[in-house]
Design an enzyme around this catalytic site. Sequence first.
Site, PDB file in Angstrom:
ATOM      1  N   SER A 142      -1.387  13.740 -35.940  1.00 46.07           N
ATOM      2  CA  SER A 142      -0.825  13.868 -34.595  1.00 46.07           C
ATOM      3  C   SER A 142       0.029  12.660 -34.276  1.00 46.07           C
ATOM      4  O   SER A 142      -0.176  11.562 -34.819  1.00 46.07           O
ATOM      5  CB  SER A 142      -1.954  13.984 -33.562  1.00 46.07           C
ATOM      6  OG  SER A 142      -1.454  13.938 -32.231  1.00 46.07           O
ATOM      7  N   TYR A 156     -10.073  11.084 -30.496  1.00 50.30           N
ATOM      8  CA  TYR A 156      -9.000  11.931 -31.021  1.00 50.30           C
ATOM      9  C   TYR A 156      -7.941  11.112 -31.756  1.00 50.30           C
ATOM     10  O   TYR A 156      -7.639  11.368 -32.930  1.00 50.30           O
ATOM     11  CB  TYR A 156      -8.368  12.743 -29.889  1.00 50.30           C
ATOM     12  CG  TYR A 156      -7.390  13.773 -30.391  1.00 50.30           C
ATOM     13  CD1 TYR A 156      -7.850  14.970 -30.946  1.00 50.30           C
ATOM     14  CD2 TYR A 156      -6.028  13.553 -30.358  1.00 50.30           C
ATOM     15  CE1 TYR A 156      -6.966  15.920 -31.437  1.00 50.30           C
ATOM     16  CE2 TYR A 156      -5.132  14.495 -30.842  1.00 50.30           C
ATOM     17  CZ  TYR A 156      -5.614  15.675 -31.376  1.00 50.30           C
ATOM     18  OH  TYR A 156      -4.718  16.606 -31.865  1.00 50.30           O
TER      19      TYR A 156
END
Length: 268
Positions: A142, A156
């Site tokens: 990401s 995350y």
Amino acid sequence: MPAERPLSLVTGASAGIGAAFAQELAVRGHDLVLVARRAERLHALAGQLRDRHGVSVHVMPADLADPGAPRRLAEALQREGLAVDWLVNNAGYGVPGTFEASDWSVHADFLQVLLHAPTELAWRLLPGMRERGYGRIVNIASLAGHVPGSAGHTLYAASKAYLIKFSQSLALENRHLGVHVCALCPGFTWSEFHDVTGTRALVGKLPRIMWQDAGAVVREGIDAVERGTVVQVTGRVNRTIKALAKLMPDRLALWVSARESRRYRQLD
């Protein structure tokens, strides 16, 4: 390329970027192994891909939060005589709220799915790729792995940063053997991700220019791993954000992250 059609295993294939990977790889003539928890969705997608593209599709439902799932998947592949050429480690999700707001079991499951499962699947499937002299591993990381961590969704960004570094090392170790490894780093992507985390209302306020279509992300990722790119940040906007984050002093970057976290991270 392998003598016959490549066989691609995609985790988290029931929706979003995973389903888009399955669709695009089928368009490009790949046979598929689809992995996710939701068996009904996998079977529905498998039927569509067989009918539209004439490819072979194997459905292997699995919950990657189970520590034994990667081993059982590898054993099932061996029993079926399936040699995986492409591994797309896509399965993932977010845990909203601050770190202490969730039980440890929630974080343990998250780490199993986001860190342990993709690492173990690569470890189990890589030897066959090396032996055959051909393989592709795409780890869905990401943009969050390139910028400072945010308040909320605590693990995350850390998990995505791990996937980036893991992919870099794996690529350097295996590129001379015909195995390409790529960390694909999308930003905000239209999918079920934010519905599952309950943050759709928050992220819905972000400008449309921040968002990408899952199909565009996937096409960029497939092209990147084929040409040997090790880290691919998708979209011009996301690449600009990454570049700006690198140029900022750490204190300024953290201040910006703290301010922006309130716009798209659930903190309670």
